[in-house]
Design a protein around this motif. Structure first.
Motif, PDB file in Angstrom:
ATOM      1  N   SER C  10     -61.504 -25.396 -23.088  1.00 21.50           N
ATOM      2  CA  SER C  10     -60.594 -26.326 -23.668  1.00 21.50           C
ATOM      3  C   SER C  10     -59.493 -25.925 -23.570  1.00 21.50           C
ATOM      4  O   SER C  10     -58.924 -24.681 -23.039  1.00 21.50           O
ATOM      5  N   LYS C  11     -58.398 -26.819 -23.826  1.00 21.39           N
ATOM      6  CA  LYS C  11     -56.927 -26.648 -23.651  1.00 21.39           C
ATOM      7  C   LYS C  11     -56.612 -25.499 -24.513  1.00 21.39           C
ATOM      8  O   LYS C  11     -57.087 -25.167 -25.634  1.00 21.39           O
ATOM      9  N   PRO C  12     -55.785 -24.421 -23.833  1.00 23.08           N
ATOM     10  CA  PRO C  12     -55.622 -23.173 -24.743  1.00 23.08           C
ATOM     11  C   PRO C  12     -54.619 -23.259 -25.825  1.00 23.08           C
ATOM     12  O   PRO C  12     -53.690 -24.613 -25.664  1.00 23.08           O
ATOM     13  N   LEU C  13     -54.747 -22.723 -27.091  1.00 19.70           N
ATOM     14  CA  LEU C  13     -53.967 -23.117 -28.210  1.00 19.70           C
ATOM     15  C   LEU C  13     -52.592 -22.480 -27.761  1.00 19.70           C
ATOM     16  O   LEU C  13     -51.537 -22.799 -28.078  1.00 19.70           O
ATOM     17  N   SER C  39     -57.425 -19.453 -26.783  1.00 19.33           N
ATOM     18  CA  SER C  39     -57.940 -20.530 -27.117  1.00 19.33           C
ATOM     19  C   SER C  39     -58.149 -20.651 -28.615  1.00 19.33           C
ATOM     20  O   SER C  39     -58.179 -19.650 -29.224  1.00 19.33           O
ATOM     21  N   PRO C  40     -58.494 -21.925 -28.840  1.00 20.26           N
ATOM     22  CA  PRO C  40     -58.469 -22.286 -30.471  1.00 20.26           C
ATOM     23  C   PRO C  40     -59.732 -21.349 -30.852  1.00 20.26           C
ATOM     24  O   PRO C  40     -60.857 -21.438 -30.099  1.00 20.26           O
ATOM     25  N   GLY C  41     -59.681 -20.833 -31.999  1.00 20.88           N
ATOM     26  CA  GLY C  41     -60.815 -19.942 -32.509  1.00 20.88           C
ATOM     27  C   GLY C  41     -61.051 -18.662 -32.186  1.00 20.88           C
ATOM     28  O   GLY C  41     -61.867 -18.028 -32.301  1.00 20.88           O
ATOM     29  N   GLU C  42     -60.352 -18.188 -30.927  1.00 19.65           N
ATOM     30  CA  GLU C  42     -60.739 -17.127 -30.268  1.00 19.65           C
ATOM     31  C   GLU C  42     -60.061 -15.859 -30.661  1.00 19.65           C
ATOM     32  O   GLU C  42     -58.845 -15.896 -31.366  1.00 19.65           O
ATOM     33  N   ILE C  43     -60.699 -14.861 -30.438  1.00 19.78           N
ATOM     34  CA  ILE C  43     -59.965 -13.542 -30.944  1.00 19.78           C
ATOM     35  C   ILE C  43     -59.583 -12.680 -29.560  1.00 19.78           C
ATOM     36  O   ILE C  43     -60.296 -12.230 -28.762  1.00 19.78           O
ATOM     37  N   VAL C  44     -58.490 -12.805 -29.313  1.00 17.88           N
ATOM     38  CA  VAL C  44     -57.818 -11.787 -28.114  1.00 17.88           C
ATOM     39  C   VAL C  44     -56.947 -10.759 -28.576  1.00 17.88           C
ATOM     40  O   VAL C  44     -56.398 -10.601 -29.669  1.00 17.88           O
ATOM     41  N   GLY C  45     -57.403  -9.614 -27.785  1.00 13.07           N
ATOM     42  CA  GLY C  45     -56.633  -8.565 -28.284  1.00 13.07           C
ATOM     43  C   GLY C  45     -55.614  -7.925 -27.240  1.00 13.07           C
ATOM     44  O   GLY C  45     -55.748  -8.112 -25.985  1.00 13.07           O
ATOM     45  N   ILE C  46     -54.301  -7.581 -27.867  1.00 13.29           N
ATOM     46  CA  ILE C  46     -53.287  -6.845 -26.649  1.00 13.29           C
ATOM     47  C   ILE C  46     -53.471  -5.328 -27.040  1.00 13.29           C
ATOM     48  O   ILE C  46     -53.081  -4.914 -28.227  1.00 13.29           O
ATOM     49  N   VAL C  47     -53.749  -4.450 -25.959  1.00 10.07           N
ATOM     50  CA  VAL C  47     -53.822  -3.179 -26.161  1.00 10.07           C
ATOM     51  C   VAL C  47     -52.826  -2.627 -25.478  1.00 10.07           C
ATOM     52  O   VAL C  47     -52.636  -2.680 -24.276  1.00 10.07           O
ATOM     53  N   GLY C  48     -52.060  -1.512 -25.791  1.00 11.40           N
ATOM     54  CA  GLY C  48     -51.157  -0.736 -25.215  1.00 11.40           C
ATOM     55  C   GLY C  48     -50.608   0.280 -26.082  1.00 11.40           C
ATOM     56  O   GLY C  48     -50.792   0.440 -27.301  1.00 11.40           O
ATOM     57  N   GLU C  49     -49.800   1.238 -25.543  1.00  8.57           N
ATOM     58  CA  GLU C  49     -49.323   2.408 -26.239  1.00  8.57           C
ATOM     59  C   GLU C  49     -47.819   2.139 -26.672  1.00  8.57           C
ATOM     60  O   GLU C  49     -47.740   1.007 -26.332  1.00  8.57           O
ATOM     61  N   SER C  50     -47.395   3.025 -27.304  1.00  6.10           N
ATOM     62  CA  SER C  50     -45.780   2.658 -27.813  1.00  6.10           C
ATOM     63  C   SER C  50     -45.137   2.376 -26.320  1.00  6.10           C
ATOM     64  O   SER C  50     -45.269   3.294 -25.551  1.00  6.10           O
ATOM     65  N   GLY C  51     -44.265   1.605 -26.556  1.00  3.64           N
ATOM     66  CA  GLY C  51     -43.272   1.226 -25.327  1.00  3.64           C
ATOM     67  C   GLY C  51     -44.017   0.434 -24.585  1.00  3.64           C
ATOM     68  O   GLY C  51     -43.610   0.102 -23.249  1.00  3.64           O
ATOM     69  N   SER C  52     -45.053  -0.470 -24.634  1.00  2.00           N
ATOM     70  CA  SER C  52     -45.712  -1.043 -23.832  1.00  2.00           C
ATOM     71  C   SER C  52     -45.348  -2.604 -23.881  1.00  2.00           C
ATOM     72  O   SER C  52     -45.662  -3.389 -23.143  1.00  2.00           O
ATOM     73  N   GLY C  53     -44.435  -2.801 -24.972  1.00  2.00           N
ATOM     74  CA  GLY C  53     -43.978  -4.305 -25.084  1.00  2.00           C
ATOM     75  C   GLY C  53     -44.744  -5.126 -25.788  1.00  2.00           C
ATOM     76  O   GLY C  53     -44.371  -6.347 -25.980  1.00  2.00           O
ATOM     77  N   LYS C  54     -46.108  -4.587 -26.227  1.00  3.03           N
ATOM     78  CA  LYS C  54     -46.800  -5.747 -26.931  1.00  3.03           C
ATOM     79  C   LYS C  54     -46.432  -6.222 -28.154  1.00  3.03           C
ATOM     80  O   LYS C  54     -46.700  -7.377 -28.364  1.00  3.03           O
ATOM     81  N   THR C  55     -45.609  -5.411 -28.725  1.00  3.12           N
ATOM     82  CA  THR C  55     -45.012  -5.945 -30.278  1.00  3.12           C
ATOM     83  C   THR C  55     -44.147  -7.136 -30.074  1.00  3.12           C
ATOM     84  O   THR C  55     -44.155  -8.083 -30.630  1.00  3.12           O
ATOM     85  N   LEU C  56     -43.254  -6.729 -28.866  1.00  2.00           N
ATOM     86  CA  LEU C  56     -42.273  -7.573 -28.691  1.00  2.00           C
ATOM     87  C   LEU C  56     -42.703  -8.922 -28.052  1.00  2.00           C
ATOM     88  O   LEU C  56     -42.268 -10.037 -28.493  1.00  2.00           O
ATOM     89  N   ALA C  57     -43.744  -8.659 -27.061  1.00  2.00           N
ATOM     90  CA  ALA C  57     -44.334 -10.083 -26.605  1.00  2.00           C
ATOM     91  C   ALA C  57     -44.949 -10.770 -27.465  1.00  2.00           C
ATOM     92  O   ALA C  57     -44.842 -11.975 -27.825  1.00  2.00           O
ATOM     93  N   ALA C  58     -45.566 -10.266 -28.748  1.00  2.00           N
ATOM     94  CA  ALA C  58     -46.083 -10.993 -29.718  1.00  2.00           C
ATOM     95  C   ALA C  58     -45.234 -11.635 -30.551  1.00  2.00           C
ATOM     96  O   ALA C  58     -45.376 -12.740 -31.114  1.00  2.00           O
TER      97      ALA C  58
END
Lengths: 314, 272, 561
Positions: C10-13, C39-58
């Protein structure tokens, strides 16, 4: 809550005691004999000894303190050497003059400076922020006695809008009373804007970094609601404490402004008494101001849980 | 330009200027700051007297320079006095802790209950209103706030793991104090001393303005303003220049203080 | 749950593409050409260490780009709408009602001066057309759902009256009240005690499943992400280095960084044979520690007993791990054995001699017992150079000459991998891992026979943690010191410990060899600790396999945390 209040109140008592002892000791340290000073040129050894006995100065220091302190508890601060008036009513009448200036000035300064500080923090590092902080730092840096002189020069002498010096009690003539108070109030108002704005900005900045502000924004709240409901209330605590300190400091430091505008306030009474070596009055003024300071801070403390409910839960 | 750099530049410039003026004023002034000259009294600024003359015909610029020397000297000595005694009391109190600490701090806090200049006024009545009297009075009056800050710093440093590490090594309390705690108090003390220089200079000017400071005819910025007050309508410069000197000095200190704070202690940023 | 579903058709959320963020002042790229979708209802994880930019991206997904950071390029499509160019008013309508956010630190994510009820009501009042009674009913319902025992009372309570775990539940309630289509969860359980981490996590998964909410889970903890997410995005230094189905990433990591990350997961090694010695190096007998009551006005409040008679032994060359949740007394035990906290009863024997009885025994112990602390930012005196810091413990070594000291310091710095040129540097010039190496060097420079390590790696990033643990184990083998290793992290304990002591509320509830404790725990608390976090085991060829210790969990009972 009640426990918190009681604890704070009880905690102020030793401070007040030590304040009383310090003032008593300080005054005894002043060189010169009050009795001979009071009698002036007419003094003879016999009359000095007589007066010393009447003033209780021939007793031991602890006894003197005991007598003085028991009078103090009854609200009796003694009699002025110069005017022979009882001191407490004298101080109270002068205090009223100073207090109305200080309270009005600080009230309006807070009204202007606190929102301005919050907005400066909200717009950190923008031109608006730099402008507000710059103006605040400038105002803060101008000593009140010079600011007063400048206002006097400008509004009084050049524009002749306001009377240059003097004082009329508001009770006697409300309109003229207010006219005479405008410039001293304006002086303190401008100065304290600088002080309060910087504090309000600093503590708002601290709060704006925290997650609950982002949480509030993440709920979809408008910036106004975020600032007012979430940032302001939490950031106001330190500023509120500062306002208490400002009130107390002004009572101690208002002498210079009263001198500029020749207003018969508490500060001027203290300075004149120092010139005249009127020890009981010096003693009374110092005690009175210190007590007010402790009292104001106590009231400030007691109101603090409104802004931060955590303080009652230690 | 970044704000801290701007603050440091302007603040440093103003204070540098003050120090140069004070240093020069201590050694040389264009005219004798005390020499009366009734023929030239209340003369407006001119080529001969850049900032005019006062009601006794004394050169305002010379008096301002001499006043700068006096004020800077008094302020430096006072700050040194308060910092030294305050640090000793604060270190001792934070070191012994327990009931001794509580008693010392109870007295300290009671002294802090006298707002700013009031304690200095009372002490001046004891020690006498002259140059050294002011230093002693203001020095004592500002000692409690230094003591409080040093003690607070000591107590918070004690919680740091590097202090625990020092104890685990087997270092004595006194060694830990000298080697780890005292050096780490220097940054907050620098911040405090910078802003205190401003408070003291303002307090000294206020006392002089009230006539309780350095007695005339010796010039200070405060007593020059007090002396100018009756003539301010006819000789505006008398009221402008000394006040401008005080304000620019305080502005310099405030800007410099902000810069020092940003550099040494980001957490205290913007506090008084 | 079934991890590893292929990306739904389906179309991504949410579709993030080519997102690039730079720091305005320095021009440093912090998020580089990042793209992923949910996608709707999906659980996706972003993994990274400090400085990976994961929080900023989110955070960019909600339009929260800090003023210092500039959005250079990229698009964030949420439900077909572009977030990056959306007008503030429309963005605010999306926030809360369609995208919710849960934060890491439950202590600062709720407004301390506002009652819980009002905080929860705010979002509802803004986005839903309900009257006060309707809002109240919804809120009470939700508070009950997240496991608060007294929802009515909670309405008029302030956040400081709740524990961290409870606050995180309230936070979840606040966000899920509006049934958003997407939940951004930034390290939602990292700040919580191990025992409640799993409960909160399962609650979050259940709640989002009930409401069909998709989750973007941001975490440094690969094990946890792998456990709950169907797809994983691995980020490093601002780049997405790899993304795909969770099972694939775990089993067949492609990118070197992902392999490094997986290799850094702690794994159990073989049990060691230790020489049997008669006297333990350190023995603790019936150790009692009381914290004095706070001095109030006229009376002292009653003292609080932190340790109730602890006895344990550490044999030569042995690593004994102390585990437990917060408040278990494990840190107090370490501090008390190190002499930092006064004991009010019991004794400590070093090499069989009681240390409180004689001055010589005490100093023998003092010189032979060293400690490594948790926080490398606070454990090094900021005004001393690395060389000075490592030299300091040698000051009290009797009869050691300056030249010997210098040689020893150089040797130890080389041992911890800080050989060339580090001696003249200062702590603030070093990374967290390097600082912890300095702390270890300082602890071993005197060649102690006993080292206490209090959470020595819990402040470090995953890959750095693996290196520091490796170094520590190597030094321990080389110099043969015994170690008391205090940690809340069972994975780390499983890797380093010979023997494990489990503590709860100031008492030892169970102790035994590592294999006994991990494979056959007896005490209920130990079982609870073990079941709280997933374990990982190597599947060969660079991949890992995820498993729950003690099997799959029973149904999670929400309870006070």
């Amino acid at each position: 809550m009640l426990r918190f209040a009681l604890t704070r109140i009880v905690m102020a008592i030793p401070t007040l005691l030590i304040v009383a002892v310090s003032v008593f000791v300080l005054i005894r340290l002043i060189p010169g004999d009050p009795a001979s000073l009071m009698l002036g040129d007419l003094a003879t050894p016999a009359s000095i000894a007589d007066l010393r006995a009447r003033l209780g100065l021939d007793q031991s220091l602890p006894t003197q303190f005991g007598i003085w302190f028991s009078h103090l508890l009854k609200g009796d601060l003694g009699i002025s050497i110069n005017s022979q008036e009882p001191i407490l009513p004298l101080i109270l009448s002068r205090f009223w003059v100073s207090a109305q200036i200080v309270l009005v000035a600080v009230f309006f300064a807070s009204l202007v400076a606190v929102p301005a500080g919050v907005i400066a923090a909200w717009r950190q590092d923008t031109t608006l922020d730099l402008g507000l902080v710059g103006a605040a730092t400038l105002l803060l840096s101008i000593p009140t006695f010079w600011l007063g002189l400048l206002l006097l020069l400008f509004f009084g002498l050049k524009l002749e809008w306001l009377p240059v010096v003097g004082y009329v009690s508001i009770g006697d003539d409300p309109w003229r009373g207010i006219i005479y108070l405008i410039m001293p109030i304006l002086t303190l108002f401008l100065h304290e804007i600088g002080v309060i704005l910087r504090m309000a900005r600093a503590s708002t900045l601290e709060v704006l970094r925290l997650d609950y502000i982002t949480h509030a924004r993440a709920k979809g709240l408008s910036e106004g609601a975020v600032l007012w409901r979430h940032a302001f209330k939490n950031a106001f605590g330190p500023t509120w404490t500062l306002i208490g300190l400002v009130l107390g400091n002004l009572l101690g430091g208002i002498a210079v402004v009263e001198t500029v505008f020749t207003i018969p306030g508490l500060g001027r009474l203290l300075v004149d008494s120092i010139f005249a070596r009127d020890y009981p009055v010096i003693q009374g003024c110092m005690l009175f101001v210190a007590f007010c300071y402790v009292l104001v801070n106590l009231v400030i403390d007691l109101c603090y849980p409104i802004f931060d409910p955590r303080v009652t839960a230690q | 330009m970044r704000l801290p750099a701007f603050n440091a530049l302007i603040g440093g410039g103003l204070i540098g200027g003050l120090l140069i003026a004070a240093g020069t004023g201590a050694l040389w002034t264009p005219y004798d700051p005390l020499k009366l000259s009734f023929r030239e009294k209340l003369a407006a600024p001119s080529a001969a007297h850049w900032l005019g003359t006062d009601e006794f015909g004394r050169d305002v610029l010379s008096r301002l320079m001499a006043g700068a020397a006096t004020s800077v000297w008094i302020s430096l000595l006072t700050v040194a006095l308060a910092v030294i005694f305050g640090t000793l009391i604060g270190l001792f109190s934070g070191y012994v802790r327990g009931w001794v600490d509580r008693v010392i701090m109870a007295f300290n806090d009671a002294l802090l209950a006298f707002p700013g200049i009031l304690l200095a006024l009372g002490l001046l009545a004891v020690v006498g209103a002259n140059k050294y009297g002011i230093i002693v009075a203001l020095g004592i009056a500002y000692t409690p706030s230094v003591a409080r800050i040093v003690r607070g710093t000591v107590l918070s440093l004690r919680e740091k793991e590097f202090i625990a590490a020092s104890r685990v090594m087997g270092n004595s309390e006194a060694f830990t104090m000298a080697r780890h705690i005292l050096p780490n108090c220097i940054a907050p003390l620098t911040v405090l001393a910078t802003s205190m220089f401003g408070y003291v200079l303002l307090a000294e000017s206020s006392l002089s303005f009230l006539g309780l400071g350095v007695p005339p005819p010796a010039p200070t910025w405060g007593n020059m303003l007090a002396g100018a007050r009756p003539y301010i309508g006819q000789a505006m410069w008398l009221g402008i220049f000394p006040g401008l000197c005080i304000s620019l000095t305080l502005l310099g200190i405030n800007l410099l203080g902000d810069a020092v704070r940003d550099r040494l202690d980001p957490r205290m940023r913007g506090m008084r | 749950m079934s991890a590893g579903n292929p990306v739904s058709e389906s179309k991504p959320l949410l579709a993030v593409s080519n997102l690039t963020l730079k720091i305005g002042a320095s021009g440093k790229t912090v998020v580089n050409d990042v793209g992923f979708s949910v996608s709707p209802g999906e659980i996706v994880g972003i993994v990274g260490e400090s400085g990976s930019g994961k929080t900023l991206a989110a955070r960019a997904i909600m339009g929260f780009v800090p003023p210092a950071v500039k959005l250079v390029s990229g698009s964030i499509l949420f439900d077909g709408d572009e977030i990056t160019t959306m007008a503030p008013k429309r963005l605010r309508a999306v926030r809360g009602s369609k995208v919710g956010m849960v934060f890491q630190e439950p202590m600062t994510s709720l407004n301390p001066s506002m009652m819980i009820g009002r905080q929860l009501e705010e979002g509802l009042a803004l986005h839903r057309d309900l009257n006060a009674a309707g809002r109240r009913a919804l809120i009470l319902d939700m508070l009950r759902r997240v496991g608060l025992s007294d929802p009515e009372g909670a309405l008029h309570a302030f956040p400081h009256q709740f524990s961290g775990g409870m606050r995180q539940r309230i936070m979840l309630a606040s966000v899920m009240l509006l049934k958003p289509a997407l939940l951004l969860a930034d390290e939602p359980t990292t700040a919580l005690d191990a025992v409640v981490q799993r409960d909160v996590m399962e609650l979050m998964v259940d709640l989002t499943k009930e409401n069909g909410t998709a989750v973007l889970l941001i975490s440094h903890d690969l094990g946890m992400v792998a456990r709950y997410c169907s797809r994983i995005v691995v980020m490093s230094q601002g780049d997405v280095v790899e993304q795909g189905a969770a099972d694939d990433i775990l089993a067949r990591p492609q990118h070197p960084y992902t392999r490094k990350l997986l290799a850094a997961m702690p794994l159990r090694g073989l049990a060691r044979e230790l020489p049997q010695a008669k006297t333990p190096i350190v023995a603790v007998r019936d150790l009692v520690v009381d914290y004095p009551g706070r001095q109030r006005f006229f009376r002292k409040s009653a003292p609080k007993r932190a340790l109730h008679g602890i006895s344990l032994e550490v044999r030569p060359g042995e690593v004994v791990a102390v585990v437990g949740g917060s408040g278990s007394g494990k840190t107090t035990l370490g501090q008390s054995i190190a002499g930092l906290v006064k004991s009010s009863g019991g004794e400590i024997l070093f090499n069989g001699k009681p240390i409180f009885k004689s001055e010589t025994a005490y100093w023998d112990y003092r010189l032979n017992c060293q400690m490594v602390f948790q926080d490398p930012y606070s454990s090094l005196d900021p005004r001393m150079s690395i060389g000075e810091l490592v030299t300091e413990p040698l000051r009290l070594v009797p009869g050691m000459r300056a030249a010997e000291k210098k040689a020893r310091v150089a040797e130890v710095l080389a041992e911890v991998g800080l050989g060339n040129g580090f001696a003249e540097r200062f702590p603030h010039e070093l990374s967290g891992g390097q600082r912890q190496r300095v702390a270890i060097a300082r602890a071993v420079v005197r060649r102690p026979s006993f080292v206490i390590a209090d959470e020595p790696v819990s402040a470090l990033d995953v890959t750095v943690r693996a290196q520091v643990l490796e170094l520590f184990a190597e030094l321990q083998r080389k110099h043969g010191f015994s170690c008391l290793f205090i940690s809340h992290d069972l994975g780390v304990v499983e890797q380093v410990a010979d023997r494990v002591v489990v503590m709860q509320e100031g008492r030892i509830v169970e102790e035994g060899s590592r294999d006994q404790i991990f494979d056959d725990p007896k005490h209920a608390y130990t079982r609870k600790l073990l079941s709280a976090v997933p374990g990982l085991e190597s599947s060969g060829d660079g991949g890992v396999r995820l498993f729950w210790r003690l099997g799959e969990p029973d149904t999670v009972q929400p309870k006070s945390g």
